[in-house]
Motif scaffolding. Sequence first.
Motif, PDB file in Angstrom:
ATOM      1  N   LYS A 211       0.833  -1.196  -0.010  1.00 27.20           N
ATOM      2  CA  LYS A 211      -0.154   0.120   0.010  1.00 27.20           C
ATOM      3  C   LYS A 211       0.952   1.269   0.151  1.00 27.20           C
ATOM      4  CE  LYS A 211      -3.972   2.048   2.644  1.00 27.20           C
ATOM      5  NZ  LYS A 211      -4.960   1.914   3.710  1.00 27.20           N
ATOM      6  N   HIS A 212       2.066   1.392   0.898  1.00 29.40           N
ATOM      7  CA  HIS A 212       2.904   2.428   0.837  1.00 29.40           C
ATOM      8  C   HIS A 212       3.353   2.637  -0.629  1.00 29.40           C
ATOM      9  CE1 HIS A 212       2.772   3.780   4.948  1.00 29.40           C
ATOM     10  NE2 HIS A 212       3.224   2.450   5.464  1.00 29.40           N
ATOM     11  N   TRP A 215       0.861   4.045  -3.036  1.00 29.39           N
ATOM     12  CA  TRP A 215       0.440   5.556  -2.731  1.00 29.39           C
ATOM     13  C   TRP A 215       1.669   6.410  -2.936  1.00 29.39           C
ATOM     14  CZ3 TRP A 215      -3.670   8.429  -2.524  1.00 29.39           C
ATOM     15  CH2 TRP A 215      -3.564   9.453  -1.784  1.00 29.39           C
ATOM     16  N   ASN A 219       1.649   9.511  -5.878  1.00 31.11           N
ATOM     17  CA  ASN A 219       2.093  10.709  -5.767  1.00 31.11           C
ATOM     18  C   ASN A 219       3.405  11.163  -6.241  1.00 31.11           C
ATOM     19  OD1 ASN A 219       0.086  11.955  -3.487  1.00 31.11           O
ATOM     20  ND2 ASN A 219       0.351  10.134  -2.772  1.00 31.11           N
ATOM     21  N   ARG A 319      -5.911  12.819  -3.490  1.00 33.15           N
ATOM     22  CA  ARG A 319      -5.032  13.484  -2.831  1.00 33.15           C
ATOM     23  C   ARG A 319      -5.674  14.193  -1.711  1.00 33.15           C
ATOM     24  NH1 ARG A 319       0.678  16.906  -3.953  1.00 33.15           N
ATOM     25  NH2 ARG A 319       0.910  17.628  -1.885  1.00 33.15           N
ATOM     26  N   THR A 322      -6.098  12.140   1.331  1.00 33.24           N
ATOM     27  CA  THR A 322      -5.388  11.481   2.050  1.00 33.24           C
ATOM     28  C   THR A 322      -5.426  10.941   3.356  1.00 33.24           C
ATOM     29  OG1 THR A 322      -3.706  12.753   0.720  1.00 33.24           O
ATOM     30  CG2 THR A 322      -2.902  11.678   2.623  1.00 33.24           C
ATOM     31  N   PHE A 325      -7.751   7.858   3.014  1.00 34.99           N
ATOM     32  CA  PHE A 325      -6.882   6.604   2.407  1.00 34.99           C
ATOM     33  C   PHE A 325      -5.965   6.038   3.596  1.00 34.99           C
ATOM     34  CE2 PHE A 325      -3.469   4.627   0.296  1.00 34.99           C
ATOM     35  CZ  PHE A 325      -3.941   3.939  -0.767  1.00 34.99           C
ATOM     36  N   CYS A 326      -5.274   6.963   4.048  1.00 35.21           N
ATOM     37  CA  CYS A 326      -4.171   6.634   5.017  1.00 35.21           C
ATOM     38  C   CYS A 326      -4.599   5.867   6.388  1.00 35.21           C
ATOM     39  CB  CYS A 326      -3.135   7.576   5.138  1.00 35.21           C
ATOM     40  SG  CYS A 326      -2.409   8.119   3.528  1.00 35.21           S
ATOM     41  N   TRP A 333      -4.357  -1.417  -1.280  1.00 33.89           N
ATOM     42  CA  TRP A 333      -4.395   0.060  -1.862  1.00 33.89           C
ATOM     43  C   TRP A 333      -5.885   0.046  -2.524  1.00 33.89           C
ATOM     44  CZ3 TRP A 333      -5.656   1.034  -6.731  1.00 33.89           C
ATOM     45  CH2 TRP A 333      -5.215   0.028  -7.802  1.00 33.89           C
ATOM     46  N   CYS A 427       2.056   7.384   5.621  1.00 31.93           N
ATOM     47  CA  CYS A 427       1.217   7.395   4.422  1.00 31.93           C
ATOM     48  C   CYS A 427       0.710   9.018   4.190  1.00 31.93           C
ATOM     49  CB  CYS A 427       0.132   6.397   4.521  1.00 31.93           C
ATOM     50  SG  CYS A 427      -1.219   6.480   3.257  1.00 31.93           S
TER      51      CYS A 427
END
Length: 434
Positions: A211-212, A215, A219, A319, A322, A325-326, A333, A427
């Motif tokens: 997932k990291h 993401w 970005n 975004r 964020t 999502f995080c 993800w 994240c």
Amino acid sequence: MRCRVHKRKVLLLMLLFAAIAVATWSVLRERSLHSYQDPSFLFTNLAGKVKASGSRLARNISRANNSAEELKHFVYTANLAQTLYNEKRFPQRPNDGVIVVVATGSSPELLRITIESLHSARGISDVLLVLSHDRVSAELDTLARSVDFCQLIRIYFPFSLQLYPNDFPGPDPAGCPRDATHEDAQKMRCINAQFPDRHGHYREAAFTQAKHHWWWTLNFVWSRLRANTGNNGLVLFLDEAQAVLPDFLPTLHLMRVVQSGVAAPDVFCLGIRESSTNGPGPASALFAGAADAADTASWQSSRHAAGLAITRHAYELLRSCTQEFCSYDDYNWDWSFQQVSATCLAHPLIVMVLRAPRVLHSADCGAPAGEVCNAARARERLEAVSSGASRYLFPDTVRVVQVHYPIAVHPPAVNGGWADPRDHELCRRMPDLH
């Protein structure tokens, strides 16, 4: 001469060693705990340390014994330089040209198939290919150097397990074992004892990395990739286990052309997660009458994660969410993406998806249950699908058959694996990290 042992001195020495041990443990524990309150502790600025070590490692990347610190210097340097390969051969790209991003991991042989499929695609010379690596290796380096059909940039996930083998974001020795009970974790005083996931498990770095990595790549490509500055085109995200058919680029262009006549999609999907191309029938049965057909619908992970193409506007929407999502307790993800679509945005994301996919899962090669899908079998299956579909590829137009107006579709379950506050904070900082 007899050696006289003074009990008082021995006692003092024992107390001294004990104090040193306690102090060392406290420092290490404080270092880990500190990251909960101030995760910037993790993000050391390497700019003053790089100097020549990055370029030196680049010349010796085939060495097997590079230290984690050397690799960090190399990764930092590569991400800062963003070297554009093959620029002399392909000096210009369209302003609205597609950027294809391939996330690479642990399957170089499947990545080779992906690269071969891209090489065979029509219009590929207009593409910028970005390989996003989660490790540095000689084998991946050799594969990347085989790309001679378009512009290429290589980026490296800077928080990988390879770079942090014994520390967060990698496996943290001070962290709790995955299956420890909450009571046992408190007794062990492991640093994340208060943060099991919703299923009672503690973090596993091998799962959180995926997932990291996704993401961070999203970005980086939209916010920090200089070659994408001012670009109005799409960014297509693949992974190393996904291959493309020869007409994926012209078909994607047709999807963008037709979008003005329907409920405007935020994203486009060229694949099918549960690929019906691996069923018992020939590929021609799937493509006949459907090669030019598409639908619009609310985005769902189980249907629309493979071959996902994102506009700049859609990225800005993501975004803006964020935090959602995080903090969502799911290490996937795409499930987190679906949660954002259902709960955070003004309206759920609309996807235009092809009925006959142009992105196929090379790992879905039709192997019998229990058998490993090796690269040879995967290549054979992809060639069979491509051959069976060839007469139906390159449609003149794309027609939208069904228009499903957006409704919020929540993930069917929450998988957990994402409850550690350090993962949340790392994240959240990804959009601003270099």
